[in-house]
Design a protein around this motif. Structure first.
Motif, PDB file in Angstrom:
ATOM      1  N   UNK A 262       0.799  -1.219   0.000  1.00 41.72           N
ATOM      2  CA  UNK A 262       0.000   0.000   0.000  1.00 41.72           C
ATOM      3  C   UNK A 262       0.827   1.262   0.000  1.00 41.72           C
ATOM      4  N   UNK A 263       1.925   1.250   0.779  1.00 39.76           N
ATOM      5  CA  UNK A 263       2.803   2.415   0.904  1.00 39.76           C
ATOM      6  C   UNK A 263       4.252   1.965   0.843  1.00 39.76           C
ATOM      7  N   UNK A 264       5.101   2.793   0.251  1.00 40.76           N
ATOM      8  CA  UNK A 264       6.526   2.467   0.200  1.00 40.76           C
ATOM      9  C   UNK A 264       7.343   3.727   0.473  1.00 40.76           C
ATOM     10  N   UNK A 265       8.326   3.597   1.329  1.00 42.47           N
ATOM     11  CA  UNK A 265       9.157   4.724   1.712  1.00 42.47           C
ATOM     12  C   UNK A 265      10.566   4.637   1.167  1.00 42.47           C
ATOM     13  N   UNK A 266      11.323   5.708   1.376  1.00 40.10           N
ATOM     14  CA  UNK A 266      12.708   5.812   0.917  1.00 40.10           C
ATOM     15  C   UNK A 266      13.678   5.783   2.096  1.00 40.10           C
ATOM     16  N   UNK A 267      14.928   5.496   1.798  1.00 45.12           N
ATOM     17  CA  UNK A 267      15.992   5.763   2.759  1.00 45.12           C
ATOM     18  C   UNK A 267      16.123   7.286   2.861  1.00 45.12           C
ATOM     19  N   UNK A 268      16.022   7.817   4.068  1.00 46.31           N
ATOM     20  CA  UNK A 268      16.067   9.263   4.246  1.00 46.31           C
ATOM     21  C   UNK A 268      17.398   9.624   4.914  1.00 46.31           C
ATOM     22  N   UNK A 269      18.222  10.356   4.182  1.00 45.17           N
ATOM     23  CA  UNK A 269      19.539  10.755   4.674  1.00 45.17           C
ATOM     24  C   UNK A 269      19.530  12.246   5.008  1.00 45.17           C
TER      25      UNK A 269
ATOM     26  N   UNK B 286       0.399  -3.866   3.109  1.00 45.62           N
ATOM     27  CA  UNK B 286       1.747  -3.853   3.658  1.00 45.62           C
ATOM     28  C   UNK B 286       2.386  -2.482   3.448  1.00 45.62           C
ATOM     29  N   UNK B 287       3.366  -2.173   4.287  1.00 50.62           N
ATOM     30  CA  UNK B 287       4.234  -1.026   4.046  1.00 50.62           C
ATOM     31  C   UNK B 287       5.647  -1.555   3.872  1.00 50.62           C
ATOM     32  N   UNK B 288       6.453  -0.853   3.087  1.00 53.24           N
ATOM     33  CA  UNK B 288       7.799  -1.347   2.811  1.00 53.24           C
ATOM     34  C   UNK B 288       8.715  -0.163   2.543  1.00 53.24           C
ATOM     35  N   UNK B 289       9.995  -0.448   2.453  1.00 50.95           N
ATOM     36  CA  UNK B 289      11.003   0.566   2.138  1.00 50.95           C
ATOM     37  C   UNK B 289      11.797   0.083   0.933  1.00 50.95           C
ATOM     38  N   UNK B 290      11.946   0.945  -0.066  1.00 49.81           N
ATOM     39  CA  UNK B 290      12.790   0.644  -1.217  1.00 49.81           C
ATOM     40  C   UNK B 290      14.208   1.094  -0.876  1.00 49.81           C
ATOM     41  N   UNK B 291      15.064   0.150  -0.555  1.00 52.65           N
ATOM     42  CA  UNK B 291      16.383   0.498  -0.017  1.00 52.65           C
ATOM     43  C   UNK B 291      17.297   1.167  -1.034  1.00 52.65           C
ATOM     44  N   UNK B 292      16.938   1.128  -2.320  1.00 53.44           N
ATOM     45  CA  UNK B 292      17.739   1.805  -3.339  1.00 53.44           C
ATOM     46  C   UNK B 292      17.215   3.199  -3.640  1.00 53.44           C
TER      47      UNK B 292
END
Length: 315
Positions: A138-145, A231-237
């Protein structure tokens, strides 16, 4: 493969310099099918004039009507949604969500992106790719630097909410970006600085809860999406650079007020009852972190107001 359209939603409030930098970075995205929707939360005429100049727009932004502008480097027109007052994060975004869902029938994804971020060329593509083949996402986040320390994570996409203590903690903070691996991090909410959302999920969940003017709206959205079975997830790239609390630099006391108020609104909404443990941990956290009497006063006021407000409607 069908290149689905992404509507990038930016919210500006007297932050023209940040917004200009963000849009300039978006021009370099390697993802081809996107359009920027710029929401303005009642910025001053001077700030809007600076924003128009910085984007190379020859005429002033209108103060009370939706307008389209051609911006060099963008394939599609930038759409401006101006508000006459500051509606906060949630209400302003919900307006954009409604327009996307109702007016843009070909829309597939909404990218909620803070205006005080800068993106890399490949920040968006991994987010979109994460959805292919996963109908439950449903939602996907980013690596936040950190913007000023791009080698360090501000968080691995979001954080973890600890129900027992009524506290949130960013996951992966201060860890090198090079060390990011999914197996090392567990999150249960995504940070609102960068969230790619399936448009159908946003339709079902009805956007942000407007009881959260700013802060905790991302936690609440994540919880509601999870409760719906997604689900929620993070796209590590996918990596973005984020300034740390840019909109609250000069009003730190308001940050403490909203954070503590919304902490207890969230608890009552999702868990009904507030425990003594939750109150004590939030008091201790405030006393340790406030640093000034003004911050402490407004934080205490936020706790009192959050506890006192009647149970909000379940959204």
């Amino acid at each position: 493969m069908d290149i689905k359209k992404v509507y990038i939603v930016l919210l500006n409030w007297n932050g023209s310099e940040d917004t200009i930098e963000c849009i300039q970075s978006l021009k370099k995205l390697d993802y081809e099918n996107f359009q920027i929707l710029l929401l303005d939360n009642g910025s001053s005429k001077e700030s809007l004039a600076h924003l128009a100049e910085g984007l190379g727009i020859s005429r002033d932004f209108p103060m009370n009507e939706i307008s389209k502008f051609s911006v060099d480097g963008l394939k599609e027109s930038l759409i401006l949604y101006p508000f006459t007052e500051n509606h906060g994060f949630s209400r302003a975004h919900n307006y954009a969500f409604e327009k996307i869902i109702c007016d843009f029938k070909d829309g597939h994804y909404i990218w909620i992106l803070n205006n005080d971020t800068k993106v890399y060329t490949d920040s968006l593509t991994p987010l979109v790719n994460q959805f292919y083949g996963n109908k439950k996402l449903g939602l996907c986040g980013s690596i936040i630097a950190y913007s000023d320390r791009p080698q360090l994570m501000q968080c691995y996409g979001g954080g973890y909410y600890y129900k027992r203590y009524g506290m949130v903690k960013l996951v992966g903070k201060q860890i090198p970006v090079s060390k990011r691996t999914k197996k090392d991090f567990k999150i249960n909410y995504l940070m609102g600085a960068s969230i790619l959302a399936d448009i159908n999920v946003m339709r079902k969940v009805k956007g942000f809860d407007e009881d959260f003017f700013m802060y905790f709206e991302d936690l609440d959205l994540s919880f509601r999406v999870l409760q719906m079975g997604y689900e929620i997830d993070v796209a590590s790239e996918s990596i973005i650079l984020h300034k740390d609390s840019g909109s609250m630099t000069r009003r730190k006391y308001f940050f403490y007020y909203l954070m503590k108020k919304h902490t207890f609104i969230f608890i009552k909404k999702h868990f009904k009852h507030i425990s003594i443990t939750q109150i004590l941990f939030n008091l201790a956290h405030l006393i340790i972190r406030a640093r000034t009497f003004k911050n402490l006063y407004y934080g205490l006021k936020g706790i009192f107001n959050g506890i006192s407000i009647k149970n909000t409607k379940k959204k």
